[in-house]
Scaffold this motif. Structure first.
Motif, short mmCIF file in Angstrom:
data_model
loop_
_atom_site.label_atom_id
_atom_site.label_comp_id
_atom_site.label_asym_id
_atom_site.label_seq_id
_atom_site.Cartn_x
_atom_site.Cartn_y
_atom_site.Cartn_z
N LEU A 13 0.80 -1.22 0.00
CA LEU A 13 0.00 0.00 0.00
C LEU A 13 0.83 1.28 0.00
O LEU A 13 0.31 2.35 0.24
CB LEU A 13 -0.93 0.01 1.23
N ASP A 14 2.11 1.19 -0.24
CA ASP A 14 2.95 2.37 -0.29
C ASP A 14 2.47 3.31 -1.38
O ASP A 14 2.54 2.98 -2.57
CB ASP A 14 4.40 1.95 -0.56
N PRO A 15 1.96 4.49 -1.02
CA PRO A 15 1.41 5.41 -2.04
C PRO A 15 2.43 5.89 -3.05
O PRO A 15 2.09 6.35 -4.12
CB PRO A 15 0.86 6.57 -1.19
N HIS A 16 3.73 5.77 -2.71
CA HIS A 16 4.77 6.24 -3.63
C HIS A 16 5.01 5.26 -4.78
O HIS A 16 5.73 5.56 -5.72
CB HIS A 16 6.08 6.47 -2.86
N HIS A 17 4.40 4.06 -4.67
CA HIS A 17 4.59 3.07 -5.72
C HIS A 17 3.25 2.56 -6.24
O HIS A 17 3.09 1.41 -6.56
CB HIS A 17 5.42 1.90 -5.18
N SER A 18 2.27 3.46 -6.31
CA SER A 18 0.90 3.05 -6.68
C SER A 18 0.48 3.49 -8.07
O SER A 18 -0.66 3.30 -8.46
CB SER A 18 -0.10 3.61 -5.65
N ASP A 19 1.42 4.07 -8.85
CA ASP A 19 1.05 4.62 -10.15
C ASP A 19 0.45 3.57 -11.07
O ASP A 19 -0.49 3.86 -11.82
CB ASP A 19 2.28 5.25 -10.83
N HIS A 20 0.98 2.37 -11.04
CA HIS A 20 0.52 1.34 -11.97
C HIS A 20 -0.13 0.17 -11.24
O HIS A 20 -0.15 -0.94 -11.74
CB HIS A 20 1.70 0.84 -12.82
N ARG A 21 -0.65 0.42 -10.03
CA ARG A 21 -1.24 -0.64 -9.24
C ARG A 21 -2.74 -0.41 -9.04
O ARG A 21 -3.18 0.71 -8.83
CB ARG A 21 -0.56 -0.72 -7.86
N LYS A 22 -3.50 -1.50 -9.12
CA LYS A 22 -4.92 -1.44 -8.79
C LYS A 22 -5.25 -2.70 -8.00
O LYS A 22 -4.98 -3.82 -8.47
CB LYS A 22 -5.78 -1.34 -10.05
N VAL A 23 -5.82 -2.52 -6.83
CA VAL A 23 -6.09 -3.63 -5.93
C VAL A 23 -7.57 -3.98 -5.95
O VAL A 23 -8.43 -3.11 -5.80
CB VAL A 23 -5.66 -3.31 -4.49
N ALA A 24 -7.87 -5.26 -6.13
CA ALA A 24 -9.24 -5.75 -6.08
C ALA A 24 -9.44 -6.56 -4.81
O ALA A 24 -8.53 -7.26 -4.35
CB ALA A 24 -9.56 -6.62 -7.30
N VAL A 25 -10.64 -6.47 -4.24
CA VAL A 25 -11.02 -7.29 -3.10
C VAL A 25 -12.13 -8.22 -3.55
O VAL A 25 -13.20 -7.76 -3.96
CB VAL A 25 -11.51 -6.43 -1.91
N VAL A 26 -11.87 -9.51 -3.53
CA VAL A 26 -12.90 -10.50 -3.81
C VAL A 26 -13.59 -10.75 -2.48
O VAL A 26 -13.02 -11.38 -1.59
CB VAL A 26 -12.32 -11.79 -4.40
N ALA A 27 -14.80 -10.23 -2.33
CA ALA A 27 -15.43 -10.10 -1.02
C ALA A 27 -16.51 -11.15 -0.76
O ALA A 27 -17.47 -11.27 -1.52
CB ALA A 27 -16.04 -8.70 -0.87
N GLY A 28 -16.33 -11.88 0.34
CA GLY A 28 -17.35 -12.78 0.86
C GLY A 28 -18.03 -12.14 2.05
O GLY A 28 -18.08 -10.91 2.18
N GLY A 29 -18.55 -12.97 2.96
CA GLY A 29 -19.28 -12.45 4.10
C GLY A 29 -18.39 -12.00 5.24
O GLY A 29 -17.19 -12.28 5.27
N GLY A 30 -18.98 -11.28 6.18
CA GLY A 30 -18.25 -10.83 7.37
C GLY A 30 -17.65 -9.44 7.21
O GLY A 30 -17.78 -8.78 6.18
N ARG A 31 -16.94 -9.02 8.26
CA ARG A 31 -16.38 -7.67 8.32
C ARG A 31 -15.00 -7.55 7.68
O ARG A 31 -14.55 -6.44 7.41
CB ARG A 31 -16.29 -7.22 9.78
N LEU A 32 -14.34 -8.66 7.45
CA LEU A 32 -12.97 -8.59 6.94
C LEU A 32 -12.87 -7.86 5.61
O LEU A 32 -12.02 -6.96 5.46
CB LEU A 32 -12.38 -9.99 6.83
N PRO A 33 -13.69 -8.18 4.59
CA PRO A 33 -13.55 -7.44 3.32
C PRO A 33 -13.82 -5.95 3.47
O PRO A 33 -13.22 -5.14 2.76
CB PRO A 33 -14.58 -8.11 2.40
N VAL A 34 -14.69 -5.59 4.40
CA VAL A 34 -14.98 -4.17 4.65
C VAL A 34 -13.73 -3.48 5.19
O VAL A 34 -13.35 -2.40 4.73
CB VAL A 34 -16.16 -4.02 5.64
#
Length: 301
Positions: A13-34
């Protein structure tokens, strides 16, 4: 806590190295994906959420992010969807409580290409299926990272975390339940066990921890364990655990269910277990007089 996970999280998650990064969350149930989605957003990035239809909690708020809803029967569309969104990193977070309905699968090229691997994964249980899914995503050029790499602060610390403390007699329950949880984990059955009076009285199955605790409460109400006080729930990672998915998790609901089951406390494997909504968990545990203990990982258990 200073763990390797924290270093990895900073790299992810270093914002200085995020120019070409996109993160996806494959979300199931519960609070963890939130919690994972919020952490990504707090780092200045815009997560893409794949909502598993029928699994994500209705009040999760994940629809507020850029997202796509896919049913389990549309699993073949997962990788094409991630590629279309130019996703570079993916996180698998949350529970999936059912298997795909094979009758609803619609044949297409994407499904045909992964079907042999998917069937092979299913024959190896939950952990085998997760490994198969992760391998498929990474074969498509997308790096899979663990939720613990995004939110390391949610990992349990070693030691006592509550006002209530375990008694000497609770140590037998912890040891018995830990050994049982490791044993069923090695068989890819579950991650938790309950021991009372030094004896294991219930093991986690397909119904999950909530169902396990409901059974314990039912046993108490029907007198099957009458006269036996206290007792401990232990959760730990499986010996062969795929650490990038399905780490053991407890939350406020776990504490409430353990209290209803008449247990004295909960022990989890430190640095290999999530504690969701930590302040609320500890507050509820203190109100109920339950202890929560982080156990050092023991490979030889």
């Amino acid at each position: 806590m200073t763990t390797p996970a924290m270093t990895k999280a900073e790299a992810v998650l270093d914002p200085h190295h995020s120019d070409h990064r996109k993160v996806a969350v494959v979300a199931g149930g519960g609070r963890l994906p939130v919690n994972v989605a919020r952490s990504i957003a707090a780092a200045g990035e815009k997560p893409f959420i794949v909502i598993v239809d029928g699994e994500v909690d209705s009040d999760s708020g994940l629809e507020a992010y850029d997202h796509k809803v896919l049913s389990l029967e549309q699993i073949a569309l997962l990788i094409p969807t991630l590629k279309q969104q130019s996703v570079t990193h993916a996180v698998l977070a949350g529970s999936i409580d059912r298997r795909p309905d094979w009758k609803k699968l619609r044949p297409n090229l994407a499904l045909i290409s992964i079907l042999p691997r998917l069937i092979a994964g299913l024959t190896r249980g939950d952990d085998g299926l997760l490994r198969t899914l992760i391998r498929g995503i990474e074969d498509a050029g997308i790096k899979v990272v663990g939720a613990h790499e995004i939110v390391p602060s949610m990992l349990a610390d070693e030691g006592l975390m509550t006002k209530a403390r375990p008694l000497a007699a609770d140590s037998r329950d912890i040891e018995s339940a830990l050994a049982a949880a490791k044993a069923i984990g090695a068989l890819d059955i579950g991650q938790a066990a309950v021991a009372i009076g030094g004896r294991v009285i219930a093991l986690e199955g397909i119904e999950g921890t909530d169902g396990l605790l409901e059974r314990v409460a039912d046993l108490r109400s029907h007198g099957r364990i009458a006269g036996k006080g206290r007792g401990v729930l232990v959760k730990c990672a499986k010996p062969q655990q795929e650490l990038r998915a399905d780490l053991p998790t407890i939350g406020p609901a776990t504490v409430i269910a353990a209290h209803r089951a008449g247990l004295a406390g909960i022990a989890v494997e430190a640095e290999y277990s999530f504690i969701l909504d930590y302040p609320e968990v500890m507050s509820r545990a203190d109100e109920c007089g339950l202890f929560i203990l982080g156990l050092a990982r023991r490979e030889d258990t």
